[in-house]
Design a protein around this motif. Structure first.
Motif, mmCIF file in Angstrom:
data_model
loop_
_atom_site.group_PDB
_atom_site.id
_atom_site.type_symbol
_atom_site.label_atom_id
_atom_site.label_comp_id
_atom_site.label_asym_id
_atom_site.label_seq_id
_atom_site.Cartn_x
_atom_site.Cartn_y
_atom_site.Cartn_z
ATOM 1 N N CYS A 1 -21.507 -14.061 15.708
ATOM 2 C CA CYS A 1 -21.979 -12.703 16.046
ATOM 3 C C CYS A 1 -22.465 -12.668 17.495
ATOM 4 N N THR B 1 -21.672 -18.138 12.834
ATOM 5 C CA THR B 1 -21.059 -16.861 12.436
ATOM 6 C C THR B 1 -20.341 -16.152 13.586
ATOM 7 N N ASN C 1 -25.408 -20.994 11.728
ATOM 8 C CA ASN C 1 -24.283 -21.262 10.821
ATOM 9 C C ASN C 1 -22.973 -20.692 11.370
#
Ligand code: SF4
Ligand code: SF4
Ligand code: FES
Length: 248
Positions: A207, A205, A203
């Motif tokens: 990270c 993000t 999704n």
């Protein structure tokens, strides 16, 4: 000037372990891996750590320092306060073998599941030609040193062991993107990415991008373009027809 630093290092194996406290000398210019080596030399000779190059290029010394996934050999002691307690733990996403060494074979299994570069049958080695812009586009992905810090960080598998069978992780979705963008590759791995390697679980993000020591823009330059390709091939009737007629 040297000083004494407080270290907490995780020690144990697959059956369990705990943080051990050490006070250890730090000299100017040192990195966390130097301190782990000093611990081995002076206080804990059987402390396990994996490393090879000490130059940020082999990807072996991945671990977590104060909870942040990092290369031990590229984490300067000068980035911490002298009275700060520094905690070193193994990568959390992979099973521990011993102390700071983890079993990263998950990543090799995922690598094997991706069909390799497939040039047109009538093109012989030595006849490959591609534009410089295509060379440059894949060059960013080829900087990967396979440290697996991105794989370790991605929340899809970090706390969800059960997702590992269905998710290749950012490093290998990036590998699929690299092959998809290759102008001479005739394979189509978009279905594989979506249906078998869990692209839909990502999704975006970012990270993974944040921890990449090679500063590869994994999310922006690999994962999002791959998602766009999957959507185009599946839902855009013009692209769908083009693929049927002129399958690349
Ligand atoms: S962008 Fe995707 S692959 Fe990267 S950490 Fe987030 S969910 Fe995982
Ligand atoms: S993409 Fe970056 S973080 Fe991921 S394995 Fe490669 S070098 Fe490491
Ligand atoms: S020892 Fe090679 S990257 Fe750290």
């Amino acid at each position: 000037m040297g000083y004494d630093a407080k270290f907490r290092v995780w020690r144990g194996d697959l059956d369990g372990g705990e943080l051990h406290d050490f006070t250890v000398l730090v000299n100017e210019g040192e990195v966390v891996l130097d301190i782990i080596h000093r611990l081995q030399a002076t206080q804990a000779p059987d402390l396990a750590v994996r490393w090879n190059c000490k130059a940020g290029k082999c990807g072996s010394c991945s671990a977590e320092v104060n909870g942040r996934p990092r290369l031990l050999c590229m984490t300067r002691m000068s980035t911490f306060g002298q009275d700060e307690v520094i905690t070193v733990t193994p990568m959390r996403t992979f099973p521990v073998i011993k102390d700071l060494v983890t079993d990263v074979s998950f990543n090799y299994e995922k690598a094997r599941q991706i069909p390799s570069f497939t040039p047109p049958a009538d093109l012989k080695p030595g006849e490959y030609r591609m534009k410089q812009i295509d060379v440059e586009r894949s060059q960013e992905f080829r900087k990967c040193i396979e440290c697996f810090l991105c794989q370790n960080t991605c929340h899809v598998v970090r706390d969800h062991e059960e997702n590992k069978t269905a998710f290749a992780g950012p490093r290998y979705l990036m590998r699929i993107t690299e092959l998809e963008m290759h102008p001479l590759d005739v394979g189509d791995r978009t279905e594989l990415a979506q249906d078998e390697q869990g692209l839909g679980l990502c999704n975006i993000t970012k990270c993974c991008t944040e921890v990449c020591p090679e500063h590869i823009k994994i999310t922006d330059n690999a994962l999002i373009p791959l998602k766009e390709r999957v959507a185009d091939r599946k839902y855009d009737p013009v692209v769908w027809l083009g693929n049927k007629l002129f399958r690349r």
